[in-house]
Design a protein around this motif. Structure first.
Motif, PDB file in Angstrom:
ATOM      1  N   THR A 115       0.686  -1.302   0.166  1.00  0.00           N
ATOM      2  CA  THR A 115      -0.071  -0.016  -0.154  1.00  0.00           C
ATOM      3  C   THR A 115       0.868   1.380  -0.160  1.00  0.00           C
ATOM      4  O   THR A 115       0.466   2.223  -0.394  1.00  0.00           O
ATOM      5  N   GLY A 116       1.937   1.206   0.546  1.00  0.00           N
ATOM      6  CA  GLY A 116       2.849   2.438   0.519  1.00  0.00           C
ATOM      7  C   GLY A 116       3.559   2.729  -0.744  1.00  0.00           C
ATOM      8  O   GLY A 116       3.394   3.754  -1.255  1.00  0.00           O
ATOM      9  N   HIS A 117       3.712   1.908  -1.617  1.00  0.00           N
ATOM     10  CA  HIS A 117       4.078   1.899  -2.899  1.00  0.00           C
ATOM     11  C   HIS A 117       3.024   2.454  -3.700  1.00  0.00           C
ATOM     12  O   HIS A 117       3.130   3.171  -4.523  1.00  0.00           O
ATOM     13  N   LEU A 118       1.802   1.872  -3.629  1.00  0.00           N
ATOM     14  CA  LEU A 118       0.667   2.228  -4.186  1.00  0.00           C
ATOM     15  C   LEU A 118       0.192   3.698  -4.195  1.00  0.00           C
ATOM     16  O   LEU A 118       0.122   4.451  -4.981  1.00  0.00           O
ATOM     17  N   SER A 119       0.239   4.172  -2.906  1.00  0.00           N
ATOM     18  CA  SER A 119       0.070   5.428  -2.380  1.00  0.00           C
ATOM     19  C   SER A 119       1.053   6.589  -3.172  1.00  0.00           C
ATOM     20  O   SER A 119       0.541   7.591  -3.720  1.00  0.00           O
ATOM     21  N   ASP A 120       2.140   6.159  -2.973  1.00  0.00           N
ATOM     22  CA  ASP A 120       3.508   6.936  -3.390  1.00  0.00           C
ATOM     23  C   ASP A 120       3.237   7.014  -5.061  1.00  0.00           C
ATOM     24  O   ASP A 120       3.555   8.144  -5.565  1.00  0.00           O
ATOM     25  N   VAL A 121       2.831   5.986  -5.912  1.00  0.00           N
ATOM     26  CA  VAL A 121       2.446   6.177  -6.989  1.00  0.00           C
ATOM     27  C   VAL A 121       1.366   7.035  -7.471  1.00  0.00           C
ATOM     28  O   VAL A 121       1.523   7.924  -8.511  1.00  0.00           O
ATOM     29  N   LEU A 122       0.297   6.753  -6.960  1.00  0.00           N
ATOM     30  CA  LEU A 122      -0.864   7.569  -7.035  1.00  0.00           C
ATOM     31  C   LEU A 122      -0.517   9.085  -6.764  1.00  0.00           C
ATOM     32  O   LEU A 122      -1.138  10.010  -7.557  1.00  0.00           O
ATOM     33  N   ASP A 123       0.083   9.482  -5.690  1.00  0.00           N
ATOM     34  CA  ASP A 123       0.612  10.991  -5.448  1.00  0.00           C
ATOM     35  C   ASP A 123       1.259  11.438  -6.499  1.00  0.00           C
ATOM     36  O   ASP A 123       1.160  12.703  -7.106  1.00  0.00           O
ATOM     37  N   ARG A 124       2.186  10.604  -7.126  1.00  0.00           N
ATOM     38  CA  ARG A 124       3.031  11.032  -8.150  1.00  0.00           C
ATOM     39  C   ARG A 124       2.292  11.413  -9.362  1.00  0.00           C
ATOM     40  O   ARG A 124       2.466  12.470  -9.963  1.00  0.00           O
ATOM     41  N   CYS A 125       1.665  10.539  -9.646  1.00  0.00           N
ATOM     42  CA  CYS A 125       0.527  10.820 -10.928  1.00  0.00           C
ATOM     43  C   CYS A 125      -0.354  12.237 -10.713  1.00  0.00           C
ATOM     44  O   CYS A 125      -0.681  12.789 -11.560  1.00  0.00           O
ATOM     45  N   GLU A 126      -0.827  12.120  -9.526  1.00  0.00           N
ATOM     46  CA  GLU A 126      -1.718  13.439  -9.191  1.00  0.00           C
ATOM     47  C   GLU A 126      -0.956  14.651  -9.496  1.00  0.00           C
ATOM     48  O   GLU A 126      -1.250  15.631 -10.014  1.00  0.00           O
ATOM     49  N   ARG A 127       0.284  14.826  -8.748  1.00  0.00           N
ATOM     50  CA  ARG A 127       1.101  15.879  -8.862  1.00  0.00           C
ATOM     51  C   ARG A 127       1.284  16.062 -10.223  1.00  0.00           C
ATOM     52  O   ARG A 127       1.373  17.178 -10.765  1.00  0.00           O
ATOM     53  N   LEU A 128       1.495  15.162 -11.137  1.00  0.00           N
ATOM     54  CA  LEU A 128       2.034  15.398 -12.573  1.00  0.00           C
ATOM     55  C   LEU A 128       0.946  16.008 -13.374  1.00  0.00           C
ATOM     56  O   LEU A 128       1.013  17.078 -13.883  1.00  0.00           O
ATOM     57  N   VAL A 129      -0.557  15.407 -13.199  1.00  0.00           N
ATOM     58  CA  VAL A 129      -1.579  16.061 -13.959  1.00  0.00           C
ATOM     59  C   VAL A 129      -1.647  17.412 -13.141  1.00  0.00           C
ATOM     60  O   VAL A 129      -2.287  18.445 -14.027  1.00  0.00           O
ATOM     61  N   ALA A 130      -1.830  17.769 -11.822  1.00  0.00           N
ATOM     62  CA  ALA A 130      -2.036  19.154 -11.382  1.00  0.00           C
ATOM     63  C   ALA A 130      -1.101  20.150 -11.851  1.00  0.00           C
ATOM     64  O   ALA A 130      -1.664  21.238 -11.722  1.00  0.00           O
ATOM     65  N   GLY A 131       0.303  19.602 -12.159  1.00  0.00           N
ATOM     66  CA  GLY A 131       1.309  20.610 -12.337  1.00  0.00           C
ATOM     67  C   GLY A 131       1.236  20.970 -13.997  1.00  0.00           C
ATOM     68  O   GLY A 131       1.805  21.775 -14.402  1.00  0.00           O
ATOM     69  N   ARG A 132       0.392  20.331 -14.808  1.00  0.00           N
ATOM     70  CA  ARG A 132       0.007  20.821 -15.948  1.00  0.00           C
ATOM     71  C   ARG A 132      -0.628  22.020 -16.244  1.00  0.00           C
ATOM     72  O   ARG A 132      -1.652  22.187 -15.776  1.00  0.00           O
ATOM     73  N   PRO A 133       0.086  23.015 -16.948  1.00  0.00           N
ATOM     74  CA  PRO A 133      -0.352  24.378 -17.142  1.00  0.00           C
ATOM     75  C   PRO A 133      -1.625  24.682 -18.084  1.00  0.00           C
ATOM     76  O   PRO A 133      -2.278  25.323 -17.854  1.00  0.00           O
ATOM     77  N   GLU A 134      -1.693  23.563 -18.903  1.00  0.00           N
ATOM     78  CA  GLU A 134      -2.810  23.678 -19.837  1.00  0.00           C
ATOM     79  C   GLU A 134      -4.143  23.221 -19.427  1.00  0.00           C
ATOM     80  O   GLU A 134      -5.162  23.177 -20.221  1.00  0.00           O
ATOM     81  N   VAL A 135      -4.198  22.523 -18.313  1.00  0.00           N
ATOM     82  CA  VAL A 135      -5.244  22.229 -17.973  1.00  0.00           C
ATOM     83  C   VAL A 135      -5.602  22.452 -16.240  1.00  0.00           C
ATOM     84  O   VAL A 135      -4.579  22.933 -15.575  1.00  0.00           O
ATOM     85  N   GLU A 136      -7.062  22.703 -16.020  1.00  0.00           N
ATOM     86  CA  GLU A 136      -7.334  22.786 -14.522  1.00  0.00           C
ATOM     87  C   GLU A 136      -7.895  21.820 -13.934  1.00  0.00           C
ATOM     88  O   GLU A 136      -8.767  21.130 -14.624  1.00  0.00           O
ATOM     89  N   LEU A 137      -7.294  21.130 -12.766  1.00  0.00           N
ATOM     90  CA  LEU A 137      -7.713  19.963 -12.299  1.00  0.00           C
ATOM     91  C   LEU A 137      -8.992  20.475 -11.494  1.00  0.00           C
ATOM     92  O   LEU A 137      -8.766  21.124 -10.497  1.00  0.00           O
ATOM     93  N   LEU A 138     -10.206  19.976 -11.731  1.00  0.00           N
ATOM     94  CA  LEU A 138     -11.332  20.198 -10.942  1.00  0.00           C
ATOM     95  C   LEU A 138     -11.769  19.322  -9.932  1.00  0.00           C
ATOM     96  O   LEU A 138     -12.251  19.777  -8.747  1.00  0.00           O
ATOM     97  N   CYS A 139     -11.314  17.901  -9.948  1.00  0.00           N
ATOM     98  CA  CYS A 139     -11.572  17.035  -9.147  1.00  0.00           C
ATOM     99  C   CYS A 139     -10.531  15.715  -9.401  1.00  0.00           C
ATOM    100  O   CYS A 139     -10.547  15.368 -10.452  1.00  0.00           O
ATOM    101  N   VAL A 140     -10.465  15.229  -8.246  1.00  0.00           N
ATOM    102  CA  VAL A 140      -9.745  14.036  -8.095  1.00  0.00           C
ATOM    103  C   VAL A 140     -10.339  13.119  -7.299  1.00  0.00           C
ATOM    104  O   VAL A 140     -10.650  13.289  -6.238  1.00  0.00           O
ATOM    105  N   ARG A 141     -10.811  11.756  -7.659  1.00  0.00           N
ATOM    106  CA  ARG A 141     -11.206  10.915  -6.826  1.00  0.00           C
ATOM    107  C   ARG A 141     -10.440   9.624  -6.893  1.00  0.00           C
ATOM    108  O   ARG A 141      -9.850   9.030  -7.794  1.00  0.00           O
ATOM    109  N   ARG A 142     -10.103   9.206  -5.613  1.00  0.00           N
ATOM    110  CA  ARG A 142      -9.056   8.092  -5.300  1.00  0.00           C
ATOM    111  C   ARG A 142      -9.766   7.078  -4.618  1.00  0.00           C
ATOM    112  O   ARG A 142     -10.407   7.100  -3.841  1.00  0.00           O
TER     113      ARG A 142
END
Length: 97
Positions: free
Chosen positions: A63-90
């Motif tokens: 679960t630790g590895h799983l949470s780490d990968v999900l956190d990294r993916c979320e940061r990648l998408v949130a950091g994209r300037p061409e999109v606005e992240l409205l909602c994330v469901r985990r």
């Protein structure tokens, strides 16, 4: 075994066609696949050119590895300037669910 999923609801910037939308969404999907070896696809709002939904799934024995990968993916998408992240469901699922 644990399965983690993310669902991103995105608002796209100055997009006027589905072709322009694809040119923004496809690189995000490809980068997530390449960097983090996750299963990812555009899963909703296919007929709207200013909205996109991207779904992502990861399988892990830890679960630790799983949470780490999900956190990294979320940061990648949130950091994209061409999109606005409205909602994330985990969601996290175990084989005991």
């Amino acid at each position: 075994m644990y399965v983690g999923t993310l669902s991103f609801d995105l608002l796209l910037g100055d997009v006027h066609s589905l072709k322009e939308k694809r040119s923004l969404v496809r690189p995000i999907v490809a980068e997530l696949q390449r960097k983090y070896a996750v299963s990812v696809a555009e899963t909703g709002h296919q007929n709207l050119h200013r909205r996109a939904e991207i779904g992502l799934a990861v399988v892990s024995g830890d679960t630790g590895h799983l949470s780490d990968v999900l956190d990294r993916c979320e940061r990648l998408v949130a950091g994209r300037p061409e999109v606005e992240l409205l909602c994330v469901r985990r969601r996290l699922h175990s084989d005991e669910d």
